[in-house]
Design a protein around this motif. Structure first.
Motif, mmCIF file in Angstrom:
data_model
loop_
_atom_site.group_PDB
_atom_site.id
_atom_site.type_symbol
_atom_site.label_atom_id
_atom_site.label_comp_id
_atom_site.label_asym_id
_atom_site.label_seq_id
_atom_site.Cartn_x
_atom_site.Cartn_y
_atom_site.Cartn_z
ATOM 1 N N SER A 35 0.628 -1.423 0.398
ATOM 2 C CA SER A 35 -0.137 -0.291 0.236
ATOM 3 C C SER A 35 1.114 1.135 0.071
ATOM 4 O O SER A 35 2.087 1.165 0.043
ATOM 5 C CB SER A 35 -1.081 -0.062 0.903
ATOM 6 N N PRO A 36 0.396 2.931 -0.303
ATOM 7 C CA PRO A 36 1.156 3.360 -0.244
ATOM 8 C C PRO A 36 1.553 3.898 1.448
ATOM 9 O O PRO A 36 2.944 4.498 1.563
ATOM 10 C CB PRO A 36 0.367 4.689 -0.336
ATOM 11 N N GLU A 37 0.581 3.505 2.143
ATOM 12 C CA GLU A 37 1.350 3.788 3.632
ATOM 13 C C GLU A 37 2.435 3.023 3.747
ATOM 14 O O GLU A 37 3.889 3.249 4.410
ATOM 15 C CB GLU A 37 0.041 3.791 4.050
ATOM 16 N N LEU A 38 2.497 1.917 3.542
ATOM 17 C CA LEU A 38 3.367 0.136 3.556
ATOM 18 C C LEU A 38 4.710 1.332 3.004
ATOM 19 O O LEU A 38 6.424 0.726 3.319
ATOM 20 C CB LEU A 38 2.641 -0.310 3.200
ATOM 21 N N VAL A 45 11.810 -1.242 -1.615
ATOM 22 C CA VAL A 45 10.769 -1.127 -2.036
ATOM 23 C C VAL A 45 11.502 -2.024 -2.839
ATOM 24 O O VAL A 45 11.947 -1.957 -4.289
ATOM 25 C CB VAL A 45 9.783 -1.135 -2.470
ATOM 26 N N LEU A 46 11.724 -3.362 -3.172
ATOM 27 C CA LEU A 46 12.174 -3.905 -4.586
ATOM 28 C C LEU A 46 11.301 -4.823 -5.321
ATOM 29 O O LEU A 46 10.740 -5.162 -4.705
ATOM 30 C CB LEU A 46 12.983 -4.908 -3.201
ATOM 31 N N ALA A 47 11.015 -4.921 -6.598
ATOM 32 C CA ALA A 47 10.981 -5.429 -7.296
ATOM 33 C C ALA A 47 11.761 -7.157 -7.738
ATOM 34 O O ALA A 47 12.424 -6.122 -8.525
ATOM 35 C CB ALA A 47 9.541 -4.790 -8.258
ATOM 36 N N MET A 48 10.721 -7.708 -8.137
ATOM 37 C CA MET A 48 11.665 -9.031 -8.996
ATOM 38 C C MET A 48 11.252 -8.798 -9.934
ATOM 39 O O MET A 48 12.499 -9.296 -10.638
ATOM 40 C CB MET A 48 10.920 -10.477 -8.376
ATOM 41 N N ASP A 49 10.502 -8.634 -10.801
ATOM 42 C CA ASP A 49 10.494 -8.207 -12.098
ATOM 43 C C ASP A 49 10.462 -7.000 -12.692
ATOM 44 O O ASP A 49 9.573 -6.008 -11.706
ATOM 45 C CB ASP A 49 9.762 -8.861 -12.631
ATOM 46 N N GLY A 61 4.007 7.050 -4.122
ATOM 47 C CA GLY A 61 3.839 9.036 -4.406
ATOM 48 C C GLY A 61 5.031 9.425 -4.222
ATOM 49 O O GLY A 61 6.026 8.677 -4.961
ATOM 50 N N GLU A 62 5.219 10.526 -4.802
ATOM 51 C CA GLU A 62 6.203 11.224 -4.813
ATOM 52 C C GLU A 62 7.619 11.473 -4.079
ATOM 53 O O GLU A 62 8.317 11.227 -4.238
ATOM 54 C CB GLU A 62 5.719 12.928 -4.979
ATOM 55 N N HIS A 63 6.783 10.694 -2.526
ATOM 56 C CA HIS A 63 7.986 10.730 -1.640
ATOM 57 C C HIS A 63 8.200 9.844 -1.474
ATOM 58 O O HIS A 63 9.207 9.607 -0.999
ATOM 59 C CB HIS A 63 7.486 11.227 0.054
ATOM 60 N N THR A 64 8.044 8.291 -2.170
ATOM 61 C CA THR A 64 8.091 6.814 -2.079
ATOM 62 C C THR A 64 9.149 6.390 -3.187
ATOM 63 O O THR A 64 9.698 5.932 -3.515
ATOM 64 C CB THR A 64 7.277 5.808 -1.733
ATOM 65 N N ALA A 65 8.591 7.430 -4.572
ATOM 66 C CA ALA A 65 9.265 7.048 -6.077
ATOM 67 C C ALA A 65 10.384 6.799 -5.635
ATOM 68 O O ALA A 65 11.011 5.733 -6.554
ATOM 69 C CB ALA A 65 8.828 7.610 -6.909
ATOM 70 N N GLY A 66 11.510 6.976 -5.327
ATOM 71 C CA GLY A 66 12.434 6.629 -5.190
ATOM 72 C C GLY A 66 13.165 5.548 -4.237
ATOM 73 O O GLY A 66 14.181 5.550 -4.491
ATOM 74 N N LYS A 67 12.389 4.937 -3.561
ATOM 75 C CA LYS A 67 12.421 3.589 -2.923
ATOM 76 C C LYS A 67 12.201 2.637 -3.576
ATOM 77 O O LYS A 67 12.298 1.495 -3.039
ATOM 78 C CB LYS A 67 11.505 3.914 -1.695
#
Length: 104
Positions: A35-38, A45-49, A61-67
């Motif tokens: 979720s955006p909160e998580l 935040v890592l994606a496998m693909d 969100g704009e504050h989390t995009a860099g994560k």
């Protein structure tokens, strides 16, 4: 079969204790919906693909995009679903090797 819970570092260490001869690893983790909160709470935040990376970027969100990043940096973790045990073993090896860059 291994059942692991807890932090990613603890899970990685438990899997490493088994060595490379592991036939199957079962990680029993609580089901978590991203979720955006998580994402706000998380350091990374890592994606496998790339498909999941795109979905996470859409959710960010704009504050989390860099994560948000791809687990292997520039390539997908191969999905062994529907393949033989060797494909699963290769996937585990890829994940374990890739974990080194994230566990510091």
């Amino acid at each position: 079969m291994v059942r692991a819970s807890g932090s990613a570092t603890q899970t990685y260490q438990e899997v490493q204790k088994l060595g490379r001869g592991v036939d199957r690893i079962e990680l029993k983790l609580d089901e978590v919906q991203v979720s955006p909160e998580l994402m706000e709470w998380a350091d990374t935040v890592l994606a496998m693909d790339k498909a999941n990376l795109a979905a996470l970027r859409n959710l960010a969100g704009e504050h989390t995009a860099g994560k948000v990043a791809l687990y292997l940096g520039d390539e997908d973790v191969p999905d062994p679903w529907g393949q033989n045990e060797a494909a699963f073993a290769s996937c585990v090896e890829t994940i374990l090797t890739g974990a080194q860059r994230h566990l510091r």
